[in-house]
Design a protein around this motif. Structure first.
Motif, PDB file in Angstrom:
ATOM      1  N   UNK A 185     -19.894   7.864 -11.335  1.00 58.52           N
ATOM      2  CA  UNK A 185     -19.414   6.978 -12.481  1.00 58.52           C
ATOM      3  C   UNK A 185     -19.689   7.277 -13.770  1.00 58.52           C
ATOM      4  N   UNK A 186     -18.805   6.771 -14.579  1.00 60.20           N
ATOM      5  CA  UNK A 186     -17.853   5.892 -14.594  1.00 60.20           C
ATOM      6  C   UNK A 186     -16.890   6.450 -13.625  1.00 60.20           C
ATOM      7  N   UNK A 187     -16.181   5.383 -12.760  1.00 60.46           N
ATOM      8  CA  UNK A 187     -15.096   5.673 -12.018  1.00 60.46           C
ATOM      9  C   UNK A 187     -13.791   5.107 -12.467  1.00 60.46           C
ATOM     10  N   UNK A 188     -12.675   5.564 -12.006  1.00 59.04           N
ATOM     11  CA  UNK A 188     -11.378   4.911 -12.077  1.00 59.04           C
ATOM     12  C   UNK A 188     -11.000   4.512 -10.832  1.00 59.04           C
ATOM     13  N   UNK A 189     -10.501   3.243 -10.544  1.00 57.49           N
ATOM     14  CA  UNK A 189     -10.337   2.650  -9.357  1.00 57.49           C
ATOM     15  C   UNK A 189      -8.697   2.496  -9.057  1.00 57.49           C
ATOM     16  N   UNK A 190      -8.208   3.122  -8.167  1.00 57.03           N
ATOM     17  CA  UNK A 190      -6.712   3.040  -7.956  1.00 57.03           C
ATOM     18  C   UNK A 190      -6.617   2.071  -6.641  1.00 57.03           C
ATOM     19  N   UNK A 191      -5.764   1.172  -6.788  1.00 59.32           N
ATOM     20  CA  UNK A 191      -5.506   0.078  -5.659  1.00 59.32           C
ATOM     21  C   UNK A 191      -4.245   0.167  -5.365  1.00 59.32           C
ATOM     22  N   UNK A 192      -3.941   0.396  -3.835  1.00 60.99           N
ATOM     23  CA  UNK A 192      -2.558   0.183  -3.420  1.00 60.99           C
ATOM     24  C   UNK A 192      -2.599  -0.894  -2.668  1.00 60.99           C
ATOM     25  N   UNK A 193      -1.532  -1.752  -3.040  1.00 54.15           N
ATOM     26  CA  UNK A 193      -1.369  -3.002  -2.135  1.00 54.15           C
ATOM     27  C   UNK A 193       0.045  -2.828  -1.529  1.00 54.15           C
ATOM     28  N   UNK A 194       0.203  -3.120  -0.220  1.00 53.62           N
ATOM     29  CA  UNK A 194       1.575  -3.277   0.354  1.00 53.62           C
ATOM     30  C   UNK A 194       1.993  -2.326   1.353  1.00 53.62           C
ATOM     31  N   UNK A 195       3.211  -2.133   1.629  1.00 52.22           N
ATOM     32  CA  UNK A 195       3.935  -1.080   2.336  1.00 52.22           C
ATOM     33  C   UNK A 195       3.040  -1.005   3.730  1.00 52.22           C
ATOM     34  N   UNK A 196       3.037  -0.126   4.243  1.00 50.29           N
ATOM     35  CA  UNK A 196       2.288   0.023   5.537  1.00 50.29           C
ATOM     36  C   UNK A 196       0.944   0.692   5.435  1.00 50.29           C
ATOM     37  N   UNK A 197       0.284   1.028   6.591  1.00 49.32           N
ATOM     38  CA  UNK A 197      -1.037   1.711   6.241  1.00 49.32           C
ATOM     39  C   UNK A 197      -0.947   2.942   5.182  1.00 49.32           C
ATOM     40  N   UNK A 198      -0.236   3.817   5.646  1.00 52.65           N
ATOM     41  CA  UNK A 198      -0.330   5.109   4.782  1.00 52.65           C
ATOM     42  C   UNK A 198       0.344   4.853   3.351  1.00 52.65           C
ATOM     43  N   UNK A 199       1.417   3.978   3.443  1.00 57.74           N
ATOM     44  CA  UNK A 199       1.879   3.780   2.187  1.00 57.74           C
ATOM     45  C   UNK A 199       0.786   3.183   1.145  1.00 57.74           C
ATOM     46  N   UNK A 200      -0.164   2.213   1.672  1.00 54.95           N
ATOM     47  CA  UNK A 200      -1.248   1.684   0.776  1.00 54.95           C
ATOM     48  C   UNK A 200      -1.915   2.652   0.126  1.00 54.95           C
ATOM     49  N   UNK A 201      -2.291   3.735   0.988  1.00 53.71           N
ATOM     50  CA  UNK A 201      -3.249   4.629   0.393  1.00 53.71           C
ATOM     51  C   UNK A 201      -2.497   5.668  -0.447  1.00 53.71           C
TER      52      UNK A 201
END
Ligand code: SF4
Length: 281
Positions: A185-201
């Motif tokens: 840290x300090x980190x940057x946090x990427x959040x993926x919401x939606x799609x399917x299991x792999x799409x969220x990643x």
């Protein structure tokens, strides 16, 4: 139909990979400088000062920002009207990784097999390649040199719709809390919401490409990003995990439509050495 020669792609990607390993983006630098002004902990301020100095030295002397020079990730947006000539795109990309890591003397960090043959491939190949086909005759290659101290701290959960915003908040903040000092840290946090299991990643990885200081265009998610950043920075982890307020420089959320039965939610963490760039041909 527009022709683009693979040799040209290889050359442009090589130059960009060398550059991003030496020059941190102005967005990251400015976020570190802003963190230095607001960090309450003297140790935290000292760490941030050292990180900024390190980034200046790397750019000035043409050295790697970090010894972990990462695994190369490429998000390729290719126009359907483009005809690639002179070889394969995969070979151009991996050839560029090979050339860049040799030319700039960057550490080779990729092994052949995750379990049974952890011998080094010797040239940092292969790159991880994601392809999106779009109308038109353009070619854009978004590149990242992804360190794994932070990659290892990432997480994915298939939340139920009933868990809603609270479930997402819990996942994001708990992931950073559990990571502690490990992702540098300090980190940057990427959040993926939606799609399917792999799409969220994938969405969570894409979120890390967005320039720092640029909120989500959706005001609801922009507000959630700001609120998550505040929650994370109350954890007290601080720069290098030595205590303080600046645990994260930014939270970015990318979203997509999903199934009625789920909220796929992924958290991909980047360290302060967030090395990313773009080639447009
Ligand atoms: S996580 Fe980032 S800062 Fe930490 S060692 Fe890896 S590349 Fe370097």
């Amino acid at each position: 139909m527009r022709r683009i020669d693979c040799a040209r792609i290889r050359e442009a990607v090589t130059a960009e990979l060398v550059r991003i390993n030496r020059e941190i983006g102005p967005d990251v630098l400015s976020a570190l400088e802003s963190g230095l002004r607001t960090e309450e902990s003297p140790v935290g301020r000292s760490v941030l000062g050292q990180l900024i100095e390190n980034d200046h030295i790397a750019a000035r002397e043409g050295r790697a920002i970090c010894q972990d020079t990462g695994m190369v990730v490429a998000f390729v947006t290719l126009g359907q009207e483009v005809h690639l000539t002179g070889g394969s795109f995969r070979e151009a990309l991996d050839g560029a990784v090979r050339d860049a890591y040799r030319e700039a003397r960057l550490r080779n960090s990729v092994v052949r097999d995750p379990l049974f043959d952890r011998s080094n491939t010797g040239d940092n190949t292969p790159a991880v390649l994601h392809l999106d086909l779009v109308p038109g005759d353009g070619l854009t290659i978004d590149l990242m040199a992804k360190g794994f101290g932070s990659e290892n701290m990432s997480a994915l959960a298939m939340l139920s719709p009933a868990e809603g915003e609270e479930g997402v908040r819990r996942l994001v903040v708990d992931t950073v809390r559990k990571a502690g000092p490990n992702p540098c840290p300090p980190v940057i946090v990427g959040v993926g919401l939606g799609g399917t299991f792999e799409q969220a990643a994938l969405l969570s990885k894409k979120a890390l490409f967005r320039p720092l200081g640029e909120p989500s265009p959706d005001p609801r998610y922009a507000a959630l990003e700001a609120s998550l950043l505040a929650d994370i920075n109350r954890l007290g982890i601080g720069p290098a995990g030595l205590g303080g307020r600046i645990t994260s420089l930014a939270v970015h959320i990318e979203t997509g439509p999903t199934h009625i039965a789920s909220i796929p939610a992924a958290v991909n963490i980047s360290c302060h050495a967030s090395r990313h760039g773009r080639v447009i041909l």
